[in-house]
Design a protein around this motif. Structure first.
Motif, PDB file in Angstrom:
ATOM      1  N   SER A  57     -20.873  10.185 -10.818  1.00  0.00           N
ATOM      2  CA  SER A  57     -19.666   9.417 -11.116  1.00  0.00           C
ATOM      3  C   SER A  57     -19.874   7.969 -10.677  1.00  0.00           C
ATOM      4  O   SER A  57     -20.323   7.714  -9.561  1.00  0.00           O
ATOM      5  CB  SER A  57     -18.467  10.012 -10.366  1.00  0.00           C
ATOM      6  OG  SER A  57     -17.362   9.140 -10.392  1.00  0.00           O
ATOM      7  N   GLY A  60     -15.345   5.507 -11.194  1.00  0.00           N
ATOM      8  CA  GLY A  60     -14.304   5.956 -12.101  1.00  0.00           C
ATOM      9  C   GLY A  60     -14.518   5.550 -13.538  1.00  0.00           C
ATOM     10  O   GLY A  60     -13.556   5.411 -14.303  1.00  0.00           O
ATOM     11  N   TYR A  63     -14.859   8.714 -18.703  1.00  0.00           N
ATOM     12  CA  TYR A  63     -13.586   8.987 -19.351  1.00  0.00           C
ATOM     13  C   TYR A  63     -13.659  10.317 -20.101  1.00  0.00           C
ATOM     14  O   TYR A  63     -14.637  10.618 -20.762  1.00  0.00           O
ATOM     15  CB  TYR A  63     -13.236   7.886 -20.359  1.00  0.00           C
ATOM     16  CG  TYR A  63     -12.833   6.574 -19.742  1.00  0.00           C
ATOM     17  CD1 TYR A  63     -11.498   6.223 -19.597  1.00  0.00           C
ATOM     18  CD2 TYR A  63     -13.803   5.676 -19.298  1.00  0.00           C
ATOM     19  CE1 TYR A  63     -11.127   5.014 -19.038  1.00  0.00           C
ATOM     20  CE2 TYR A  63     -13.443   4.462 -18.735  1.00  0.00           C
ATOM     21  CZ  TYR A  63     -12.094   4.136 -18.610  1.00  0.00           C
ATOM     22  OH  TYR A  63     -11.736   2.941 -18.046  1.00  0.00           O
ATOM     23  N   ASN A  67      -8.619  10.269 -19.445  1.00  0.00           N
ATOM     24  CA  ASN A  67      -8.538  10.340 -17.988  1.00  0.00           C
ATOM     25  C   ASN A  67      -9.799   9.730 -17.374  1.00  0.00           C
ATOM     26  O   ASN A  67     -10.894   9.900 -17.895  1.00  0.00           O
ATOM     27  CB  ASN A  67      -8.396  11.791 -17.510  1.00  0.00           C
ATOM     28  CG  ASN A  67      -7.077  12.395 -17.934  1.00  0.00           C
ATOM     29  OD1 ASN A  67      -6.056  11.712 -17.943  1.00  0.00           O
ATOM     30  ND2 ASN A  67      -7.099  13.669 -18.286  1.00  0.00           N
ATOM     31  N   LEU A  69     -12.447   9.605 -14.296  1.00  0.00           N
ATOM     32  CA  LEU A  69     -12.956  10.408 -13.188  1.00  0.00           C
ATOM     33  C   LEU A  69     -12.817   9.605 -11.903  1.00  0.00           C
ATOM     34  O   LEU A  69     -13.361   8.507 -11.767  1.00  0.00           O
ATOM     35  CB  LEU A  69     -14.427  10.759 -13.441  1.00  0.00           C
ATOM     36  CG  LEU A  69     -15.012  11.921 -12.645  1.00  0.00           C
ATOM     37  CD1 LEU A  69     -14.259  13.206 -12.960  1.00  0.00           C
ATOM     38  CD2 LEU A  69     -16.481  12.099 -12.985  1.00  0.00           C
ATOM     39  N   THR A  70     -12.047  10.119 -10.962  1.00  0.00           N
ATOM     40  CA  THR A  70     -11.733   9.404  -9.723  1.00  0.00           C
ATOM     41  C   THR A  70     -12.379  10.100  -8.531  1.00  0.00           C
ATOM     42  O   THR A  70     -12.870  11.230  -8.645  1.00  0.00           O
ATOM     43  CB  THR A  70     -10.213   9.366  -9.505  1.00  0.00           C
ATOM     44  OG1 THR A  70      -9.756  10.716  -9.241  1.00  0.00           O
ATOM     45  CG2 THR A  70      -9.495   8.818 -10.723  1.00  0.00           C
ATOM     46  N   ASP A  72     -10.877  11.574  -6.205  1.00  0.00           N
ATOM     47  CA  ASP A  72     -10.179  12.844  -6.011  1.00  0.00           C
ATOM     48  C   ASP A  72     -10.745  13.931  -6.919  1.00  0.00           C
ATOM     49  O   ASP A  72     -10.736  15.114  -6.558  1.00  0.00           O
ATOM     50  CB  ASP A  72      -8.680  12.673  -6.278  1.00  0.00           C
ATOM     51  CG  ASP A  72      -7.933  12.136  -5.068  1.00  0.00           C
ATOM     52  OD1 ASP A  72      -8.528  12.136  -3.969  1.00  0.00           O
ATOM     53  OD2 ASP A  72      -6.778  11.711  -5.218  1.00  0.00           O
ATOM     54  N   SER A  73     -11.233  13.546  -8.107  1.00  0.00           N
ATOM     55  CA  SER A  73     -11.852  14.527  -8.995  1.00  0.00           C
ATOM     56  C   SER A  73     -13.089  15.124  -8.349  1.00  0.00           C
ATOM     57  O   SER A  73     -13.371  16.319  -8.487  1.00  0.00           O
ATOM     58  CB  SER A  73     -12.241  13.869 -10.332  1.00  0.00           C
ATOM     59  OG  SER A  73     -11.137  13.253 -10.943  1.00  0.00           O
ATOM     60  N   HIS A 236     -11.540  23.376 -13.289  1.00  0.00           N
ATOM     61  CA  HIS A 236     -11.627  21.961 -12.897  1.00  0.00           C
ATOM     62  C   HIS A 236     -12.698  21.237 -13.712  1.00  0.00           C
ATOM     63  O   HIS A 236     -12.496  20.091 -14.134  1.00  0.00           O
ATOM     64  CB  HIS A 236     -11.926  21.851 -11.402  1.00  0.00           C
ATOM     65  CG  HIS A 236     -11.836  20.455 -10.882  1.00  0.00           C
ATOM     66  ND1 HIS A 236     -10.706  19.679 -11.021  1.00  0.00           N
ATOM     67  CD2 HIS A 236     -12.738  19.671 -10.218  1.00  0.00           C
ATOM     68  CE1 HIS A 236     -10.907  18.493 -10.471  1.00  0.00           C
ATOM     69  NE2 HIS A 236     -12.133  18.463  -9.984  1.00  0.00           N
ATOM     70  N   ALA A 239     -11.252  20.420 -16.983  1.00  0.00           N
ATOM     71  CA  ALA A 239     -10.250  19.352 -16.924  1.00  0.00           C
ATOM     72  C   ALA A 239     -10.890  17.973 -16.829  1.00  0.00           C
ATOM     73  O   ALA A 239     -10.373  17.009 -17.395  1.00  0.00           O
ATOM     74  CB  ALA A 239      -9.317  19.586 -15.737  1.00  0.00           C
ATOM     75  N   ILE A 240     -12.005  17.861 -16.110  1.00  0.00           N
ATOM     76  CA  ILE A 240     -12.583  16.526 -15.890  1.00  0.00           C
ATOM     77  C   ILE A 240     -13.691  16.176 -16.871  1.00  0.00           C
ATOM     78  O   ILE A 240     -14.003  14.998 -17.049  1.00  0.00           O
ATOM     79  CB  ILE A 240     -13.114  16.376 -14.445  1.00  0.00           C
ATOM     80  CG1 ILE A 240     -14.308  17.309 -14.191  1.00  0.00           C
ATOM     81  CG2 ILE A 240     -12.016  16.591 -13.426  1.00  0.00           C
ATOM     82  CD1 ILE A 240     -14.980  17.089 -12.841  1.00  0.00           C
ATOM     83  N   GLY A 241     -14.296  17.186 -17.518  1.00  0.00           N
ATOM     84  CA  GLY A 241     -15.423  16.882 -18.398  1.00  0.00           C
ATOM     85  C   GLY A 241     -15.503  17.698 -19.659  1.00  0.00           C
ATOM     86  O   GLY A 241     -16.462  17.555 -20.428  1.00  0.00           O
TER      87      GLY A 241
END
Length: 271
Positions: A57, A60, A63, A67, A69-70, A72-73, A236, A239-241
């Motif tokens: 990452s 951030g 995308y 969204n 990627l932060t 927290d992710s 998870h 959700a992120i990727g």
């Protein structure tokens, strides 16, 4: 930490009384080790490759579905739980997983030849999914249920000072200390969390910390909940990727259990 075959089990394997086996699982968060009839298993170790590897990452900048990627992710991957349920006993193991952070300078001002100024940095983060070895000793005549998940939150619910008791003497423990000690931590759904009680749910009234809640436990472990408890890793990753992350072997967790199987009735004394 590493695992070793216990001496007695190794002798049983050599003598033909037991057979060494491995059981490797991963991807989905729920698995079952099947134990044949008239047999029992002794699980003595496992190798755990955490979820979340295989990508880096950057500030951030990744995308997916609009969204970003932060941190927290990534933080969801920093605490992961493996548990074993034998039908009679429950064995949870929580692992902290390292997240590597590195920086690379950019937006460099070299207009002054005598002094180079770095105005900003790219920050890179990646999960260290180096396998973790753990020695255990778990016996079962039943199928063994294995659960894996991610933990983001450990919600403090009650704090207080610990009085001096026969179990919390002064100076050696927090008994008598003016410090406020966390006494209840919630690891699960908001309305029905698994409530980890400290110092002990036994004779809890001795510590003057109020009444026991409805779902107390004497050890820390998370129960399934997507926000405040155990989150299935693939959920998870999706959700992120999206499918790219879910389908990548490098992002998934893997667990290899090492055990001995005995094809006879379990003895009265097992250790």
């Amino acid at each position: 930490m590493s695992w070793q075959i216990p001496t007695q089990i190794e002798q049983d394997i050599i003598a033909g009384k037991a057979k060494y086996q491995t059981f490797q699982t991963g991807n989905g968060g729920q698995s079952i080790l099947q134990v044949p009839p008239n047999s029992f298993v002794v699980i003595f170790g496992y190798d755990f490759s955490p979820a979340g590897g295989g990508f880096v990452s950057q500030n951030g900048q990744f995308y997916f579905n609009n969204n970003i990627l932060t941190p927290d992710s990534i933080r969801f991957f920093e605490t992961q739980q493996i548990s074993f349920y034998t039908g009679t006993d429950f064995y949870p193991f929580i692992h902290h997983v390292d997240v590597k952070t590195s920086a690379a300078p950019f937006n460099i001002d070299a207009s002054d030849l005598g002094e180079i100024q770095v105005n900003n940095y790219h920050i890179f983060q990646e999960v260290d999914n180096t396998p973790i070895a753990r020695q255990v000793y778990i016996t079962s005549v039943n199928d063994v249920t294995i659960t894996h998940g991610l933990i983001l939150n450990a919600i403090p619910a009650t704090t207080g000072t610990i009085p001096v008791t026969n179990r919390t003497p002064g100076f050696l423990t927090y008994g008598g200390s003016p410090q406020l000690i966390q006494a209840q931590t919630n690891y699960g759904p908001v309305l029905t969390p698994q409530q980890f009680m400290q110092p002990s749910p036994k004779d809890f009234q001795d510590f003057g910390l109020g009444l026991l809640p409805g779902n107390p436990t004497n050890q820390a472990f998370a129960t399934p909940d997507a926000t405040n408890g155990l989150l299935e890793a693939n959920a998870h990753l999706l959700a992120i990727g999206g499918d790219t992350f879910v389908k990548a072997a490098a992002t998934n967790y893997y667990l290899c259990m090492h055990y001995a199987i005995y094809s006879k009735t379990i003895p009265e004394q097992r250790g």
